[in-house]
Structure formats: structure tokens, C-alpha cells
Design an enzyme around this catalytic site. Structure first.
Site, PDB file in Angstrom:
ATOM      1  N   LEU A  79      57.816  38.142  47.002  1.00  0.00           N
ATOM      2  CA  LEU A  79      59.169  38.443  47.480  1.00  0.00           C
ATOM      3  C   LEU A  79      59.342  39.936  47.269  1.00  0.00           C
ATOM      4  O   LEU A  79      59.016  40.447  46.193  1.00  0.00           O
ATOM      5  CB  LEU A  79      60.235  37.686  46.675  1.00  0.00           C
ATOM      6  CG  LEU A  79      60.420  36.198  46.966  1.00  0.00           C
ATOM      7  CD1 LEU A  79      61.399  35.593  45.969  1.00  0.00           C
ATOM      8  CD2 LEU A  79      60.912  35.977  48.389  1.00  0.00           C
ATOM      9  N   ASP A  80      59.834  40.651  48.273  1.00  0.00           N
ATOM     10  CA  ASP A  80      59.963  42.098  48.109  1.00  0.00           C
ATOM     11  C   ASP A  80      61.060  42.444  47.107  1.00  0.00           C
ATOM     12  O   ASP A  80      61.840  41.590  46.682  1.00  0.00           O
ATOM     13  CB  ASP A  80      60.144  42.804  49.461  1.00  0.00           C
ATOM     14  CG  ASP A  80      61.438  42.464  50.174  1.00  0.00           C
ATOM     15  OD1 ASP A  80      62.496  42.379  49.511  1.00  0.00           O
ATOM     16  OD2 ASP A  80      61.408  42.324  51.403  1.00  0.00           O
ATOM     17  N   GLU A  81      61.110  43.686  46.724  1.00  0.00           N
ATOM     18  CA  GLU A  81      62.025  44.147  45.674  1.00  0.00           C
ATOM     19  C   GLU A  81      63.489  43.851  45.994  1.00  0.00           C
ATOM     20  O   GLU A  81      64.284  43.587  45.101  1.00  0.00           O
ATOM     21  CB  GLU A  81      61.821  45.655  45.461  1.00  0.00           C
ATOM     22  CG  GLU A  81      62.603  46.228  44.311  1.00  0.00           C
ATOM     23  CD  GLU A  81      62.312  47.696  44.068  1.00  0.00           C
ATOM     24  OE1 GLU A  81      62.771  48.215  43.032  1.00  0.00           O
ATOM     25  OE2 GLU A  81      61.637  48.340  44.916  1.00  0.00           O
TER      26      GLU A  81
END
Length: 183
Positions: free
Chosen positions: A40-42
Site C-alpha cells: 500500500l503506498d504511503e
């Protein structure tokens, strides 16, 4: 097998050369190393699975297995029915067309749409790129389901072990499919 509710502001890597917080900062008490199953991206939050079962992790992230992942999306614009139809049938991205997605309009505000989107592939920043392909942007992205797992009432930043039944369900979902034998 660990289910983490990843908050925004954390990256899904073990060590970050830029010094950002990682999901491993949240896993105190997990006695052995577990790797992330997907990413999951930041700027995204929600269900992140971690495990040291590398065979299961490979199957759960391999696009050939079509493991569904469901997200709640707050869009920067109000999407019309045509945009939703395009998302449902697949949109063209720089790395090729997406598979059809299950897209449900949850509600609309005067200038924003709130959607639930289920994908069966896991490309880099896919939901964000799909929204851009239909002329919008993602304001908030939360993964609520991964395969048979749901985030449930877990608080942001908290984690729990999977139950034996949850592990069995994932193993069944990601079991290699046998081809029919020729007659």
C-alpha cells in the site's frame, strides 16, 4: 500471518533510505520477521497482510490467481455513470489495459464521489491511475478487503494474528487450480 491496519504516512518496506516511517515500526511484539504481501503506498491506508509463508504470499500477489482486493475511494470529482462504466470494463493505463473492476457508487456529494472498487490485479498505484484515466484523482484510499480477509473493527496502526480458519480460507483461495484432464 499478521493483519495490520496500515495508517497513511507509513511505507511498506523494511528500511527506508529516506528515513520515513515503515510498517515495521508498528509491529512490536511480532516475534519473527514477516514480509509484506503486496503493498500500500504511503498515502493509502487499510488492510495489509504480512507473513513468512513465502509460497502463499507469492500466490496471493500473483495476478494469475485473480485474488480480489477491495478499496474505499474518495474521488476529487463527482464521477458520472460513463466514468463508472469505463472503470468497470477496464481502462487503458501506461502499462496496458486493466482488468474489469467491480465498482459500486456508495454516495455522491455535490463535488465528490465515494466508491467501493474491487480489483483482481495489483499494479503499482493502480486505483490512483485508474481514477486519473477517468479524469479524477484519489483524495482518500482505504483497502478494506484482501481475498477473504476484512479489516473489521481493527484500529488504524493496530495489528492482529490471523485465526487458523482465516489462514485456511486464504490457502484455499490461493490454491493452484488444476487444468481439466483431456479426454
Amino acid at each position: 500471518y499478521v493483519l495490520l491496519y496500515k495508517p497513511t504516512g507509513y511505507v511498506t518496506t523494511y528500511k527506508d533510505p529516506e528515513g520515513r516511517r515503515t510498517v515495521y515500526d508498528l509491529l512490536s511484539g511480532v516475534p519473527s520477521f514477516v514480509g509484506t504481501v503486496g503493498r500500500l503506498d504511503e498515502d493509502s491506508s487499510g488492510l495489509l497482510l504480512l507473513s513468512n509463508d513465502t509460497q502463499l504470499a507469492e500466490r496471493l500477489t500473483n495476478p494469475a490467481f485473480h485474488i480480489p482486493k477491495t478499496y474505499l475511494v474518495k474521488c476529487a470529482t463527482r464521477l458520472d455513470d460513463d466514468a463508472l462504466a469505463r472503470l468497470r470494463s477496464g481502462v487503458e493505463l501506461s502499462d496496458g489495459p486493466t482488468r474489469p473492476a467491480k465498482v459500486e457508487r456508495l454516495r455522491d456529494a455535490p463535488t465528490k464521489s465515494f466508491l467501493e472498487i474491487t480489483l483482481t490485479e495489483g499494479r503499482n498505484r493502480q486505483v490512483r491511475r485508474m481514477m486519473e484515466a477517468v479524469g479524477s484523482k484519489v483524495l482518500k484510499l482505504v483497502r478494506i478487503r484482501f481475498g477473504t480477509l476484512e479489516i473489521g473493527p481493527l484500529a488504524s496502526g493496530a495489528w492482529r494474528y490471523l485465526t487458523p480458519d482465516e489462514v485456511r480460507q486464504l490457502q484455499t483461495l490461493a490454491a493452484p487450480r488444476r487444468s481439466p484432464t483431456p479426454n
